[in-house]
Every structure is written in structure tokens, then in C-alpha cells.
Design a protein around this motif. Structure first.
Motif, PDB file in Angstrom:
ATOM      1  N   GLU A  90       0.833  -1.197   0.000  1.00  0.00           N
ATOM      2  CA  GLU A  90       0.000   0.000   0.000  1.00  0.00           C
ATOM      3  C   GLU A  90       0.870   1.251   0.000  1.00  0.00           C
ATOM      4  N   ILE A  91       0.424   2.278  -0.713  1.00  0.00           N
ATOM      5  CA  ILE A  91       1.066   3.594  -0.671  1.00  0.00           C
ATOM      6  C   ILE A  91       0.043   4.596  -0.159  1.00  0.00           C
ATOM      7  N   ARG A  92       0.422   5.311   0.896  1.00  0.00           N
ATOM      8  CA  ARG A  92      -0.482   6.313   1.481  1.00  0.00           C
ATOM      9  C   ARG A  92       0.183   7.689   1.381  1.00  0.00           C
ATOM     10  N   VAL A  93      -0.471   8.588   0.670  1.00  0.00           N
ATOM     11  CA  VAL A  93       0.033   9.954   0.464  1.00  0.00           C
ATOM     12  C   VAL A  93      -0.833  10.924   1.252  1.00  0.00           C
ATOM     13  N   GLU A  94      -0.199  11.783   2.067  1.00  0.00           N
ATOM     14  CA  GLU A  94      -0.939  12.722   2.912  1.00  0.00           C
ATOM     15  C   GLU A  94      -0.398  14.145   2.741  1.00  0.00           C
ATOM     16  N   GLY A  95      -1.274  15.078   2.336  1.00  0.00           N
ATOM     17  CA  GLY A  95      -0.956  16.498   2.306  1.00  0.00           C
ATOM     18  C   GLY A  95       0.253  16.869   1.480  1.00  0.00           C
ATOM     19  N   LEU A  96       0.434  16.198   0.342  1.00  0.00           N
ATOM     20  CA  LEU A  96       1.634  16.402  -0.466  1.00  0.00           C
ATOM     21  C   LEU A  96       1.584  17.737  -1.208  1.00  0.00           C
ATOM     22  N   ALA A  97       2.671  18.500  -1.126  1.00  0.00           N
ATOM     23  CA  ALA A  97       2.791  19.782  -1.830  1.00  0.00           C
ATOM     24  C   ALA A  97       4.159  19.829  -2.496  1.00  0.00           C
ATOM     25  N   LYS A  98       4.204  20.417  -3.705  1.00  0.00           N
ATOM     26  CA  LYS A  98       5.463  20.508  -4.428  1.00  0.00           C
ATOM     27  C   LYS A  98       5.475  21.743  -5.318  1.00  0.00           C
ATOM     28  N   SER A  99       6.582  22.471  -5.276  1.00  0.00           N
ATOM     29  CA  SER A  99       6.775  23.645  -6.132  1.00  0.00           C
ATOM     30  C   SER A  99       8.177  23.611  -6.702  1.00  0.00           C
ATOM     31  N   PHE A 100       8.327  24.249  -7.850  1.00  0.00           N
ATOM     32  CA  PHE A 100       9.637  24.514  -8.428  1.00  0.00           C
ATOM     33  C   PHE A 100       9.766  26.023  -8.541  1.00  0.00           C
ATOM     34  N   GLY A 101      10.443  26.635  -7.582  1.00  0.00           N
ATOM     35  CA  GLY A 101      10.488  28.091  -7.533  1.00  0.00           C
ATOM     36  C   GLY A 101       9.099  28.637  -7.263  1.00  0.00           C
ATOM     37  N   ARG A 102       8.624  29.523  -8.143  1.00  0.00           N
ATOM     38  CA  ARG A 102       7.286  30.090  -7.982  1.00  0.00           C
ATOM     39  C   ARG A 102       6.192  29.237  -8.619  1.00  0.00           C
ATOM     40  N   GLN A 103       6.600  28.217  -9.351  1.00  0.00           N
ATOM     41  CA  GLN A 103       5.616  27.359 -10.016  1.00  0.00           C
ATOM     42  C   GLN A 103       5.119  26.287  -9.047  1.00  0.00           C
TER      43      GLN A 103
END
Length: 310
Positions: free
Chosen positions: A4-17
Motif C-alpha cells: 500500500e502507498i499512502r500519500v498525505e498532504g503532499l505539496a510541491k513547487s519549483f520556484g514560484r511554479q
């Protein structure tokens, strides 16, 4: 068996993007899940995050109960061995035969004998239907065969999780159907957890147990296949129906007033009862794991759909 893979509250940016702000989902062990979304919504970035090649700004990714965002490099290496990855273009070495391409992960990461490696390679070659082609170079075979070779290589370490990045890109509809059936068969044989990133709506309608849709830096929906296929969410309907009216534009987003105007013209169509097509089943002679019966019960038509069909 799959993990099982459980992802919680994932956020990702590249600079301002900003790629995504807050993505949470669970990929059930042993099931096939599909991730959809317009181009540029971070689907491939999501795959790289799952295997620890990219670190999220926030959130957690738990693989079989271990949060890979907190692991040291040598611990992360152990978790990565649970994954097999089928790359979009196959990522085959042009100067190597299919046999050597498929054997590469085992030669690189284990100390197995050549006799054992040959046994493993031929087993995987047989599983993907490439017997007799193992000595050919990638440039000597079709695109569909290269995809299958890439899938065989992804399976070489007997992974618990298989990630497929656009397995159907560049293929004609017949080859797409073959790849789709192959993935369903391999899932039934191995019990591995599969996550597929694709734009192919036909595959998304019939292959997975679960579907998710990324849009506007958010996960719009993730759940059992029939939940998304019968959803009235405007972006879901537009993407599945492949029409220009709706929130998705050439630059991904549209003016809100224009979207409202377009959707108002589609109110009659949106009231239709939608029945998902049958899910693909494993081919003849392939034993289905017990979990398939559980999934079949979970995805049985709702009473409303049954009445409408009647």
C-alpha cells in the motif's frame, strides 16, 4: 503481494511554479490505479516523488508503512527495491539486445549467476509475450514490443509496486488494447500494486480498480473506478468526454465567467445516467486473486443505476 502507498498532504513547487498544493490518496495494495490529468499537472512529478527521486515541500509518502520523506539515503534504497518502473519511452539501451536490457537491473543490483539471470529474463520475456525476440535490438522491433520489453524489465526484481508512465503513448488503438490487457494479466499473476499515468481515456475506463484526476494544482477526485466515471464534476466530465466546454483550456485554466456560460449549455447532457463499461478481466488460464471478488462487490452498480438500466 503488492504494498500500500499512502500519500498525505503532499505539496510541491519549483520556484514560484506550484505543481500541487495538497494531494492525499491511498493506493490500495494489489490493485491497479490510474492517474489522469491535463498536460502539465504534475503526473510524472508525482511518480518521481513516490520513489523518492524528488522530495516534496510538505506532506508524507508512506510505502508499506514507511514514510520515505524521512528516510536516509541507504534506507530509501531499500524501499526503492520494492518498485519497478516502466518509463514512457521504454528507456531501453539502443546498443543492447532486449535480453541484456531486461537483465540490466539484476546485473546492476544483485550478485546472481548468469544462469539464474537467464532463467529470470526468459520467465519475464514469456510473461510479456516476447519469446523469440530477446536477441533483437530495440531499433529492430515495434513500439509496442519496446513497451513490453520495458515492462518486462520493470518486473525483473519482482517488485511489490509497478509504476507505468504513459504505457500507451505513441501506440495505435489495437496495441493500446494489448498493453491494457497485459497490465491486467500481470496484476492478476503477480499481485503487485500498479499505478498508471495515462491520457488514454479508453484504458482508464476499463483497466483500473481506482482512478484519480489532477487539475489546478489539486487532486480533484480519487476513488473506485465507477465513482469517477459517473461523477458530475465539470472538469471530470470535460476530460472524460474530450470536449472544449469546461474548466480546462489550452492554458489549462479558463475565465470563470466563460466556464459558467459553457457549462450552462451542457446542463441537459449532464443529467444523463452514466454506466461505466465493464472492467477488463484477466485472460484465460490466469487465476484471479481473492481480492478481485471484493472489488467486484465494491464496484457493483448502485440501486439508482440498476433502476435506470431497467
Amino acid at each position: 503481494m503488492g504494498a500500500e502507498i499512502r500519500v498525505e498532504g503532499l505539496a510541491k513547487s519549483f520556484g514560484r511554479q506550484v505543481v500541487w498544493r495538497d494531494v492525499s490518496l491511498t493506493l490500495p495494495a494489489g490493485e491497479i490505479s490510474v492517474l489522469l490529468g491535463p498536460s502539465g499537472t504534475g503526473k510524472s512529478v508525482f511518480l518521481k516523488t513516490l520513489v523518492g527521486l524528488l522530495k516534496p515541500d510538505r506532506g508524507s509518502v508512506s510505502v508499506a508503512g514507511r514514510d520515505i520523506t524521512r528516510l536516509r539515503e541507504h534506507e530509501l534504497y531499500d524501499v526503492r527495491r520494492m518498485f519497478g518502473v516502466m518509463f514512457q519511452d521504454g528507456a531501453l539501451f539502443g546498443s543492447m539486445s532486449l535480453f541484456d536490457n531486461i537483465a540490466f537491473p539484476v546485473r546492476e543490483h544483485t550478485h546472481k549467476s548468469e544462469a539464474e539471470i537467464r532463467r529470470m529474463v526468459m520467465e519475464k520475456v514469456d510473461m510479456v509475450g516476447l519469446l523469440g525476440a530477446e536477441e533483437k535490438l530495440p531499433g529492430e522491433i515495434s513500439g509496442g514490443m519496446r513497451k513490453r520489453a520495458g515492462l518486462a524489465r520493470a518486473l525483473m526484481m519482482d517488485p511489490q509496486i509497478v509504476l507505468c508512465d504513459e504505457p500507451d503513448s505513441g501506440l495505435d488503438p489495437v496495441r493500446v488494447a494489448y498493453i491494457s490487457q497485459l497490465i491486467v494479466d500481470l496484476n492478476a499473476r503477480t499481485g503487485a500494486t500498479f499505478l498508471i499515468v495515462t491520457h488514454d481515456i479508453a484504458s482508464a475506463r476499463t483497466v483500473p480498480d481506482n482512478i484519480g484526476l489532477l487539475f489546478r494544482r489539486e487532486l480533484v477526485l480519487f476513488g473506485p473506478r465507477e465513482q469517477l466515471l459517473t461523477s458530475d464534476e465539470a472538469v471530470v466530465r470535460q476530460f472524460l468526454d474530450g470536449r472544449t466546454e469546461g474548466p480546462i483550456g489550452m492554458a489549462e485554466e479558463k475565465d470563470a465567467a466563460l466556464v459558467e456560460e459553457e457549462l450552462a449549455r451542457l446542463t441537459d447532457a449532464s443529467s444523463e445516467v452514466r454506466t461505466p463499461p465493464p472492467r477488463l478481466l484477466p485472460g484465460p488460464g490466469i487465476t484471479r486473486p481473492p481480492r478481485w471478488e471484493e472489488i467486484a462487490r465494491r464496484q457493483a452498480p448502485s440501486p439508482a443505476h440498476q433502476e435506470a438500466d431497467a
